[in-house]
Write a protein that holds these residues in place. Structure first.
Motif, PDB file in Angstrom:
ATOM      1  N   CYS A  66      64.539  27.208  42.293  1.00  0.00           N
ATOM      2  CA  CYS A  66      65.855  28.598  41.928  1.00  0.00           C
ATOM      3  C   CYS A  66      64.260  29.623  41.806  1.00  0.00           C
ATOM      4  O   CYS A  66      64.639  30.783  42.037  1.00  0.00           O
ATOM      5  CB  CYS A  66      66.882  28.720  40.790  1.00  0.00           C
ATOM      6  N   LEU A  67      63.871  29.245  40.712  1.00  0.00           N
ATOM      7  CA  LEU A  67      62.505  29.721  40.234  1.00  0.00           C
ATOM      8  C   LEU A  67      61.688  30.532  41.383  1.00  0.00           C
ATOM      9  O   LEU A  67      61.590  31.602  41.471  1.00  0.00           O
ATOM     10  CB  LEU A  67      61.425  29.463  39.046  1.00  0.00           C
ATOM     11  N   MET A  68      61.040  29.191  42.466  1.00  0.00           N
ATOM     12  CA  MET A  68      60.484  29.630  43.670  1.00  0.00           C
ATOM     13  C   MET A  68      60.907  31.137  44.266  1.00  0.00           C
ATOM     14  O   MET A  68      60.661  31.076  45.210  1.00  0.00           O
ATOM     15  CB  MET A  68      60.601  28.301  44.750  1.00  0.00           C
ATOM     16  N   GLY A  69      62.680  30.883  44.513  1.00  0.00           N
ATOM     17  CA  GLY A  69      63.200  31.643  45.475  1.00  0.00           C
ATOM     18  C   GLY A  69      63.432  33.139  44.905  1.00  0.00           C
ATOM     19  O   GLY A  69      63.223  33.626  45.942  1.00  0.00           O
ATOM     20  N   LEU A  70      62.636  33.289  43.944  1.00  0.00           N
ATOM     21  CA  LEU A  70      62.966  34.198  43.628  1.00  0.00           C
ATOM     22  C   LEU A  70      61.470  35.383  44.201  1.00  0.00           C
ATOM     23  O   LEU A  70      61.609  36.210  44.381  1.00  0.00           O
ATOM     24  CB  LEU A  70      62.172  34.790  41.483  1.00  0.00           C
ATOM     25  N   LEU A  71      60.574  34.505  44.935  1.00  0.00           N
ATOM     26  CA  LEU A  71      59.580  35.159  45.359  1.00  0.00           C
ATOM     27  C   LEU A  71      60.415  35.406  46.695  1.00  0.00           C
ATOM     28  O   LEU A  71      60.068  36.604  47.319  1.00  0.00           O
ATOM     29  CB  LEU A  71      58.635  34.080  45.120  1.00  0.00           C
ATOM     30  N   VAL A  72      60.866  34.822  47.870  1.00  0.00           N
ATOM     31  CA  VAL A  72      61.794  35.277  48.373  1.00  0.00           C
ATOM     32  C   VAL A  72      62.162  36.748  48.215  1.00  0.00           C
ATOM     33  O   VAL A  72      61.997  37.721  49.145  1.00  0.00           O
ATOM     34  CB  VAL A  72      62.220  33.815  49.735  1.00  0.00           C
ATOM     35  N   ASP A  73      63.430  36.752  47.415  1.00  0.00           N
ATOM     36  CA  ASP A  73      64.272  37.966  47.212  1.00  0.00           C
ATOM     37  C   ASP A  73      63.593  38.797  47.195  1.00  0.00           C
ATOM     38  O   ASP A  73      63.700  40.197  47.287  1.00  0.00           O
ATOM     39  CB  ASP A  73      64.264  36.839  46.361  1.00  0.00           C
ATOM     40  N   ASP A  74      61.689  38.612  46.237  1.00  0.00           N
ATOM     41  CA  ASP A  74      61.351  40.016  45.969  1.00  0.00           C
ATOM     42  C   ASP A  74      61.112  40.517  47.382  1.00  0.00           C
ATOM     43  O   ASP A  74      61.128  41.709  47.473  1.00  0.00           O
ATOM     44  CB  ASP A  74      60.640  39.997  44.973  1.00  0.00           C
ATOM     45  N   TYR A  75      60.348  39.322  48.347  1.00  0.00           N
ATOM     46  CA  TYR A  75      59.645  39.998  49.523  1.00  0.00           C
ATOM     47  C   TYR A  75      61.126  40.789  50.193  1.00  0.00           C
ATOM     48  O   TYR A  75      61.044  41.933  50.869  1.00  0.00           O
ATOM     49  CB  TYR A  75      59.280  38.670  50.051  1.00  0.00           C
ATOM     50  N   VAL A  76      62.383  39.801  50.205  1.00  0.00           N
ATOM     51  CA  VAL A  76      63.160  40.522  51.429  1.00  0.00           C
ATOM     52  C   VAL A  76      64.154  41.437  50.691  1.00  0.00           C
ATOM     53  O   VAL A  76      64.014  42.424  51.672  1.00  0.00           O
ATOM     54  CB  VAL A  76      64.019  39.710  51.943  1.00  0.00           C
ATOM     55  N   THR A  77      63.601  42.208  49.795  1.00  0.00           N
ATOM     56  CA  THR A  77      64.518  42.901  48.953  1.00  0.00           C
ATOM     57  C   THR A  77      63.581  44.659  48.649  1.00  0.00           C
ATOM     58  O   THR A  77      63.833  45.395  48.918  1.00  0.00           O
ATOM     59  CB  THR A  77      65.223  42.870  47.458  1.00  0.00           C
ATOM     60  N   SER A  78      62.001  43.647  48.554  1.00  0.00           N
ATOM     61  CA  SER A  78      61.113  44.993  48.476  1.00  0.00           C
ATOM     62  C   SER A  78      59.962  45.071  48.620  1.00  0.00           C
ATOM     63  O   SER A  78      59.536  45.961  49.036  1.00  0.00           O
ATOM     64  CB  SER A  78      61.019  45.026  47.075  1.00  0.00           C
ATOM     65  N   GLY A  79      59.609  43.876  49.937  1.00  0.00           N
ATOM     66  CA  GLY A  79      58.403  43.684  50.512  1.00  0.00           C
ATOM     67  C   GLY A  79      57.281  43.399  49.846  1.00  0.00           C
ATOM     68  O   GLY A  79      56.189  43.985  50.325  1.00  0.00           O
ATOM     69  N   THR A  80      57.355  42.837  48.546  1.00  0.00           N
ATOM     70  CA  THR A  80      56.770  42.409  47.651  1.00  0.00           C
ATOM     71  C   THR A  80      55.683  41.079  48.600  1.00  0.00           C
ATOM     72  O   THR A  80      56.554  40.117  48.573  1.00  0.00           O
ATOM     73  CB  THR A  80      56.767  42.056  46.140  1.00  0.00           C
ATOM     74  N   GLY A  81      54.363  41.161  48.328  1.00  0.00           N
ATOM     75  CA  GLY A  81      53.686  39.781  48.879  1.00  0.00           C
ATOM     76  C   GLY A  81      54.024  40.500  50.595  1.00  0.00           C
ATOM     77  O   GLY A  81      54.181  40.902  51.412  1.00  0.00           O
ATOM     78  N   THR A  82      53.732  38.925  51.170  1.00  0.00           N
ATOM     79  CA  THR A  82      53.741  38.654  52.281  1.00  0.00           C
ATOM     80  C   THR A  82      54.554  37.983  52.448  1.00  0.00           C
ATOM     81  O   THR A  82      55.706  36.380  52.090  1.00  0.00           O
ATOM     82  CB  THR A  82      52.957  38.378  52.821  1.00  0.00           C
ATOM     83  N   LEU A  83      55.191  37.618  53.981  1.00  0.00           N
ATOM     84  CA  LEU A  83      55.824  36.664  55.302  1.00  0.00           C
ATOM     85  C   LEU A  83      55.226  35.373  54.771  1.00  0.00           C
ATOM     86  O   LEU A  83      56.193  34.490  54.513  1.00  0.00           O
ATOM     87  CB  LEU A  83      55.875  36.754  56.051  1.00  0.00           C
ATOM     88  N   ASP A  84      53.924  35.308  54.346  1.00  0.00           N
ATOM     89  CA  ASP A  84      53.204  33.998  54.985  1.00  0.00           C
ATOM     90  C   ASP A  84      53.224  33.225  53.671  1.00  0.00           C
ATOM     91  O   ASP A  84      53.734  31.929  52.676  1.00  0.00           O
ATOM     92  CB  ASP A  84      51.962  33.827  54.749  1.00  0.00           C
TER      93      ASP A  84
END
Length: 401
Positions: A66-84
């Motif tokens: 659940c904590l790691m998933g925050l990184l994916v959610d940030d990416y899909v909602t705001s483009g934070t970081g990269t897909l990789d």
């Protein structure tokens, strides 16, 4: 009998799923009987896209940290970081390497691009930060919760300082020691430090709840909701570590139950956002008691996250189980004809959505015996569970990607 069974089948799509259900559920759970097969994840992706486009679903929740998933959610909602980066650090159990999971995250980011936040699709990991052999240190969750509260409430209200939290946690390695699973006496979970830390964690969560009106105004509902996740995770991990240190015969039952309770608490939070598709192993989503045999221990039984959700949400929780015919690359060949999977294997289509309760009525007293799986990684479907399943997704042959 084959003709009668065919009368219970439908196409595997969102419209057919909704026709099986009395209401559109807030939590639609799709189970899998094995992990790591991209063909099944592709099916999940297709169904999720249809649910988003046709039924207004906005969240997908996976059996992942659940904590790691925050990184994916940030990416899909705001483009934070990269897909990789999202795939490498946002999905646990090494499932970020899956091509189908990558396709899902890529599609979610593309869908959200240019849309207002109210129309965004969201990604959630709803598992705790743990594996079958060990659990994470409570440091990340507890320090994040403390920092959020310390920044926005009077210091006199805090039950402890950040330094106290850091001192009580100590070296993270003592929490993540993999030897603990086989030797409970090596666990730190019932130490004096852990017990004091557990009290502080519950007091911090209580303070978060007490200060809700102020915190939502001072920060945002999104930040407050994330703090609640940190609180659930911290208290859940400390409870899990407590039972890791237990030496009684109930140890594994309490551990498995604690994990699924953490899952359920995360799913209750997901349900408050709006309708969501949940994807995990059947054993975490079914309504009946789940069972597992580990090593040379007696059979363990516990209530799954799905059973807990169903008890609380009623018709707002729906469960689609999945069963398979063959996984030949894993040694799972054509199922015996007297099993449920064997009867379904005679159907002409490669994939079917089956009205499970109608199927149970059709089979009546001739209900087949459970299939004995030749491979430990595939959990066959217990035919006695059919009355508690809203729909059964049957995949005839799982092909290697």
């Amino acid at each position: 009998m084959a003709t009668d069974i065919q009368d219970t089948t439908h196409a595997v799509d969102a419209a057919a799923v909704m026709k099986l259900l009395p209401v559109r559920p807030r939590v639609l759970a799709l189970g899998e009987p094995t992990h790591g097969e991209d063909m099944l994840l592709d099916l999940r992706n297709d169904l999720f896209r249809q649910l988003v486009e046709e039924e207004g679903y906005r969240t997908i929740a996976l059996e992942s940290d659940c904590l790691m998933g925050l990184l994916v959610d940030d990416y899909v909602t705001s483009g934070t970081g990269t897909l990789d980066e999202a795939m490498a650090h946002g999905i646990s159990h090494d499932w970020g390497t899956s091509a189908a999971n990558r396709d899902l995250v890529r599609w979610m980011r593309a869908h959200n691009e240019g849309r207002p936040a109210s129309e965004h699709v969201r990604f959630v990991g709803f598992d705790g930060p743990l594996e079958i052999t060990h659990a994470a240190s409570p440091r990340q969750a507890l320090t994040a919760l403390h920092a959020y509260l310390a920044a926005h409430v009077d210091a006199d209200l805090l039950p402890c300082t950040a330094a106290t939290v850091d001192r009580l946690i100590g070296d993270d390695a003592r929490w993540t020691n993999p030897a603990v699973m086989m030797d409970a006496t090596q666990s730190v979970g019932q130490s004096a430090d852990a017990k004091e830390l557990r009290l502080h964690a519950h007091d911090l969560v209580a303070l978060l709840d007490e200060q809700t009106p102020h915190l939502i105004t001072a920060t945002s509902r999104e930040d407050w909701d994330r703090a609640r996740l940190y609180g659930r995770t911290a208290t859940g991990l400390l409870r899990y570590h407590f039972w890791m240190a237990d030496t009684s015969a109930a140890r594994m039952t309490r551990l498995l139950g604690a994990r699924d309770q953490m899952m359920a608490h995360n799913l209750f939070a997901v349900a408050q956002r709006g309708p969501a598709l949940v994807y995990a192993h059947n054993s975490h989503l079914q309504r009946e008691k789940s069972t597992m045999r580990m090593w040379d221990l007696p059979l363990v039984e516990w209530w799954s996250a799905g059973a807990l959700m169903s008890a609380h949400l009623g018709e707002q929780y729906a469960f689609l189980a999945m069963a398979l015919g063959t996984i030949r690359h894993q040694g799972v060949d054509t199922p015996p004809p007297d099993t449920l999977e064997g009867l379904l294997y005679a159907l002409p289509e490669d994939r079917n959505l089956i009205d499970a309760r109608q199927l149970a009525t059709t089979l009546a007293d001739s209900r087949p015996a459970p299939r004995v799986s030749p491979w430990f990684g595939y959990a066959s479907l217990d035919p006695s569970h059919l009355p508690g399943i809203d729909g059964l997704v049957y995949v005839k042959d799982v092909l290697q990607s």
